[in-house]
Design an enzyme around this catalytic site. Structure first.
Site, mmCIF file in Angstrom:
data_model
loop_
_atom_site.group_PDB
_atom_site.id
_atom_site.type_symbol
_atom_site.label_atom_id
_atom_site.label_comp_id
_atom_site.label_asym_id
_atom_site.label_seq_id
_atom_site.Cartn_x
_atom_site.Cartn_y
_atom_site.Cartn_z
ATOM 1 N N THR A 242 46.387 29.249 44.650
ATOM 2 C CA THR A 242 45.245 29.396 43.743
ATOM 3 C C THR A 242 45.302 28.528 42.476
ATOM 4 O O THR A 242 44.363 27.786 42.190
ATOM 5 C CB THR A 242 45.113 30.873 43.331
ATOM 6 O OG1 THR A 242 44.823 31.604 44.517
ATOM 7 C CG2 THR A 242 44.014 31.089 42.317
HETATM 8 P P1 AMP Z 1 46.629 33.293 45.468
HETATM 9 O O1 AMP Z 1 47.351 34.307 46.256
HETATM 10 O O2 AMP Z 1 47.369 32.023 45.251
HETATM 11 O O3 AMP Z 1 45.290 33.042 46.114
HETATM 12 O O4 AMP Z 1 46.331 33.935 44.035
HETATM 13 C C1 AMP Z 1 45.263 34.838 43.913
HETATM 14 C C2 AMP Z 1 45.430 35.694 42.709
HETATM 15 O O5 AMP Z 1 45.313 34.925 41.529
HETATM 16 C C3 AMP Z 1 44.335 36.726 42.645
HETATM 17 O O6 AMP Z 1 44.817 37.982 43.055
HETATM 18 C C4 AMP Z 1 43.916 36.754 41.191
HETATM 19 O O7 AMP Z 1 43.988 38.034 40.629
HETATM 20 C C5 AMP Z 1 44.860 35.788 40.502
HETATM 21 N N1 AMP Z 1 44.125 35.015 39.504
HETATM 22 C C6 AMP Z 1 43.058 34.241 39.710
HETATM 23 N N2 AMP Z 1 42.606 33.680 38.558
HETATM 24 C C7 AMP Z 1 43.427 34.109 37.601
HETATM 25 C C8 AMP Z 1 43.504 33.889 36.186
HETATM 26 N N3 AMP Z 1 42.620 33.104 35.557
HETATM 27 N N4 AMP Z 1 44.508 34.490 35.502
HETATM 28 C C9 AMP Z 1 45.406 35.268 36.138
HETATM 29 N N5 AMP Z 1 45.392 35.525 37.462
HETATM 30 C C10 AMP Z 1 44.409 34.965 38.193
HETATM 31 ZN ZN ZN Z 2 43.464 31.378 45.947
HETATM 32 ZN ZN ZN Z 3 45.818 34.254 47.946
#
Ligand code: AMP
Ligand code: ZN
Ligand code: ZN
Length: 413
Positions: A76
């Site tokens: 992400t």
């Molecule tokens: P991933 O597993 O790499 O897709 O990360 C997803 C997670 O990133 C989600 O559960 C979100 O809660 C978290 N996330 C997304 N944007 C933000 C942000 N701006 N600050 C903190 N956490 C975030």
């Molecule tokens: Zn993501």
């Molecule tokens: Zn994810």
């Protein structure tokens, strides 16, 4: 006869002048704007008429490439920050959701508020800074990086990340922003529900589809609200994902303990990727040799990953990087045994070229062609594209407008 000619020329000049004035008033009255909506973990296969009618309608009337390829690692934070800077993670500094900087002696985690709001991590120039430098405003209802003072600036309007903020409130905030005067150039919104369900239940589970239906409803809500405000044909709406989702299983987990002594390393990440720093550098080669015995994964030393991953030249990249085969994961024995079910469902982080890691790009609005379906393209070009849409000068970046200029109404835009 000469008088007639002069009169005709004069009236032509007057008409031309009035047309020019009207045109410039029109341009001044309708500053270019983009609402950029991120649906985390949105895979192209998720789009279907039952669950995503609003996204499909937007796609049919706008630009919809077959897929958008993320950057490595397909996580992400690296991808959101590449979308908004046009830089590869090694160049923008967010090399993973979790990382360690040996020079700063600091760790970064996306759940660590202090880290995410510390400018020291965020390199390059995000689009909100680009537009603000050029006298426009911006608003983010979440975007990674928006909480840090980058080049001394945050978005004009921003709020702290709050995963519990109701989805409707995010659209409400975006609508309040886009109806402000002066109109912001960039407004962002972000939804994590589809990604979370994808992790917990897998990419094709009914629970993931339900989240998709809910977020698609919010896209419908946004379009209807723009229509009510008479903005549908003035504001560009760009919907992006950041990566896809591969089905995983607790049957496809490799335990790090079976290959090396965990006491010899610091673990920065384990899952689709294994990111390890070695305590005694003299042990690096030997540990690498042992890790290479792991099936269903490839292990590399920092700066020795395949060039097409663009993942080198940054000390935040760990000493050893392991990449599991699609759908496989790495874990420590203790973590795995305490909760094996955690490893079934879905995950991402694998190389961007796996079709399961592909994500979505849909754009609609005055600056975009209508009904254009094109080949897949790389997420690295989105920053250049959005700068062209907004008519702002891009900062230096790794993208290339030539790759995406055919998305635009006027290709010279
Ligand atoms: P991933 O597993 O790499 O897709 O990360 C997803 C997670 O990133 C989600 O559960 C979100 O809660 C978290 N996330 C997304 N944007 C933000 C942000 N701006 N600050 C903190 N956490 C975030
Ligand atoms: Zn993501
Ligand atoms: Zn994810």
């Amino acid at each position: 006869m000469i008088r007639g000619y002069v009169q005709r020329t004069l009236s032509f000049l007057v008409i031309a002048l009035v047309a020019l004035l009207l045109q410039s008033c029109y341009n001044e009255g309708t500053p270019r704007a983009v609402i950029l909506v991120s649906i985390d973990g949105l895979h192209p296969d998720y789009l279907d008429s039952l669950y995503t009618p609003n996204l499909l309608e937007l796609a049919a009337n706008g630009v919809h490439p077959a897929y958008m390829e993320p950057v490595f690692p397909s996580k992400t934070f690296p991808n959101h920050y590449s979308l908004i800077t046009g830089l590869y993670p090694a160049n923008h500094g967010i090399v993973n959701n979790s990382m360690y900087d040996p020079d700063l002696r600091l760790s970064f985690r996306i759940s660590n508020r202090e880290a995410v709001s510390d400018h020291i991590w965020w390199k390059g120039e995000p689009l909100w800074v680009t537009v603000q430098k050029q006298n426009r405003t911006s608003a983010t209802y979440f975007w990674p990086g928006s909480e840090a003072l980058i080049h001394g600036q945050r978005p004009t309007y921003w709020i702290e990340y709050d995963s519990s903020l109701p989805h409707g409130a995010r659209i409400d905030s975006a609508m309040v922003a886009i109806t402000r005067s002066p109109r912001p150039a960039l407004v962002t919104a972000y939804f994590s529900a589809v990604d979370s369900r994808g992790h917990d239940f897998g990419p094709y589970a009914p629970e993931t589809r339900e989240a998709l239906r809910e977020i698609d409803g919010q896209i419908g809500n946004l379009i209807a609200r723009l229509r009510e405000e008479g903005l549908e044909d003035e504001v560009n709406v760009v919907v992006v994902g950041d990566h896809g989702m591969a089905a995983t299983s607790s049957e496809r987990v490799m335990l790090l303990d079976d290959y090396i002594d965990l006491e010899e390393v610091y673990i920065t990440d384990l899952g689709p990727l294994g990111l390890l720093n070695v305590k005694d550098s003299a042990r690096l080669e030997s540990l690498l040799a042992d890790l290479k015995k792991m099936p269903h994964a490839r292990w590399f030393k920092r700066d020795q990953l395949p060039a097409e991953l663009h993942y080198s030249g940054n000390t935040r990249i760990s000493d050893l990087v392991g990449i599991a085969d699609e759908g496989w994961q790495m874990a420590s024995k203790s973590r795995f045994e305490s909760n094996p079910d955690y490893y079934s469902g879905g995950n991402h982080g694998y190389e961007p070229w796996h079709p399961s890691m592909h994500t979505v790009f849909i754009a609609h609005g005055p600056q975009f062609k209508q009904g254009l379906q094109s080949d897949g393209f790389s997420l690295i070009h989105v920053y250049e594209l959005l700068c062209a849409v907004l008519d702002v000068e891009p900062a230096e970046n790794d993208g290339n407008l030539d790759e995406v200029v055919h998305f635009l109404q006027t290709e010279t835009d």
